[in-house]
Design an enzyme around this catalytic site. Sequence first.
Site, mmCIF file in Angstrom:
data_model
loop_
_atom_site.group_PDB
_atom_site.id
_atom_site.type_symbol
_atom_site.label_atom_id
_atom_site.label_comp_id
_atom_site.label_asym_id
_atom_site.label_seq_id
_atom_site.Cartn_x
_atom_site.Cartn_y
_atom_site.Cartn_z
ATOM 1 N N CYS B 110 0.888 -1.160 0.000
ATOM 2 C CA CYS B 110 0.000 0.000 0.000
ATOM 3 C C CYS B 110 0.922 1.206 0.000
ATOM 4 O O CYS B 110 1.544 1.511 1.012
ATOM 5 C CB CYS B 110 -0.894 0.001 1.239
ATOM 6 N N CYS B 113 -0.578 4.288 2.385
ATOM 7 C CA CYS B 113 -0.653 4.204 3.857
ATOM 8 C C CYS B 113 -0.174 2.822 4.286
ATOM 9 O O CYS B 113 1.001 2.527 4.155
ATOM 10 C CB CYS B 113 -2.043 4.558 4.373
ATOM 11 N N SER B 114 -1.080 1.982 4.790
ATOM 12 C CA SER B 114 -0.629 0.673 5.280
ATOM 13 C C SER B 114 -1.727 -0.367 5.116
ATOM 14 O O SER B 114 -1.832 -1.271 5.933
ATOM 15 C CB SER B 114 -0.227 0.791 6.749
ATOM 16 N N CYS B 115 -2.550 -0.240 4.078
ATOM 17 C CA CYS B 115 -3.669 -1.162 3.886
ATOM 18 C C CYS B 115 -3.144 -2.598 3.804
ATOM 19 O O CYS B 115 -2.149 -2.868 3.128
ATOM 20 C CB CYS B 115 -4.431 -0.794 2.619
#
Lengths: 219, 210
Positions: B110, B113-115
């Site tokens: 991602c 962000c940090s999906c």
Amino acid sequence: MNGVHDMGGMHGFGPIPIEEDEPVFHEDWEAKVLAMTLALAGWQRWNLDRSRYAREALPPAAYLSMSYYERWIAALVDLAVENGLLSREELREGRPASDSERCDPPVPAERVRDILSRGGPTVRETSAHPRFSVGDAVRTRNIHPAGHTRLPRYARDKCGEVVLHHGAHVFADAHAMGQGEQPQHLYTVRFAARELWGDQASPKDSVHIDLWEPHLDAQ
Amino acid sequence: MTGDNHIHDHPHSLLPSDPELRVKTLESLLVDKGLVDPAALEAYIQVYSEEVGPMNGARVVARAWCDPDYHARLLADGTAAVWELGYSGRQGEHLKVVENSPELQNVVVCTLCSCYPWAVLGLPPAWYKSSAYRARVVREPRAVLKEFGLELSEDVEVRVWDSTSEMRYLVLPERPQGTEDWSEEALASLVTRDSMIGVAKAIEPGRAGQ
């Protein structure tokens, strides 16, 4: 927004910091940050897209100098104040204001597992006919909104092919900005690595990106 | 929406600068106001420390290796197939499973962000959330994979999946050779978190300590 969070393709960050047998949390306070972020979402004063935008909106130098969960806590505090759950005075003093009424938390411990297992599906019914089908050639729009967008900078004004259609989903770009869900058709678009990065990329490789209809034009 | 005002005006700077102190101050304020239930905070932490993690995804992969019908259902509708095994919920609402082969390596990131598919892999490791991984794996996936010890021949195709919506991706790694008579449970022990992100292969039997 064209924030520093939109990192795809940037140089200079060095090797991947791989850690053997990494714990889920490195510090107890990190676990607390995760828990507070999930618990405060229960007030429904903001949504997931809005909280992503709050993290992106941290000044670039602050964003890069903060650890992952420090960003979360900063965004959480900013959201809590912006949405009336906390006041600046209370943050400064570290205790509830004298006229503050005690609230009743919307997420008691016994509901946590149920809430987590239900999650927050984003698929929505829509009467709008999808503009694109699998196999269509598309070009991403060249947009630079100051608000939230899920079209990464490295993939703007690029040509790709629709490889999956996921139905209509909450449109994050609008949802983050308080403009409602505005469901839009969501596609996975395949970009040849060379379309994105030029000849240095392998001709065999590709990047697949989930994009909503307002990000795309027919090619 | 307060636009630029929001961007330049940050209440978080009113908290102490030390992260541990900052979090303590905020927690006691939230609890004193009744905004959060302290027992609920503990429950969230317990779920992600002890109950949800890569073992969920490993069971999904092992089932797909053993059961051709499940394999087909998993690739056709990852969300429904994962629900069958009871792994539902947050950051796993819409799951797409992509399968590796000797000619194809899928890798998930991602960049924004940090999906990450929490429901099947738990919380992401620090490297997945790092600036280096987010910046580099879309531009030079082969160099990044090499840092993980996975050197691919030029003949192998690399597909990077940048998770930008609520779709979450799980890589179905190749079943290691020499495991034909292994039980599903034993197979699950070969499936690592990294192999389900796509930066590694499943563990070869000789190296699993079995």
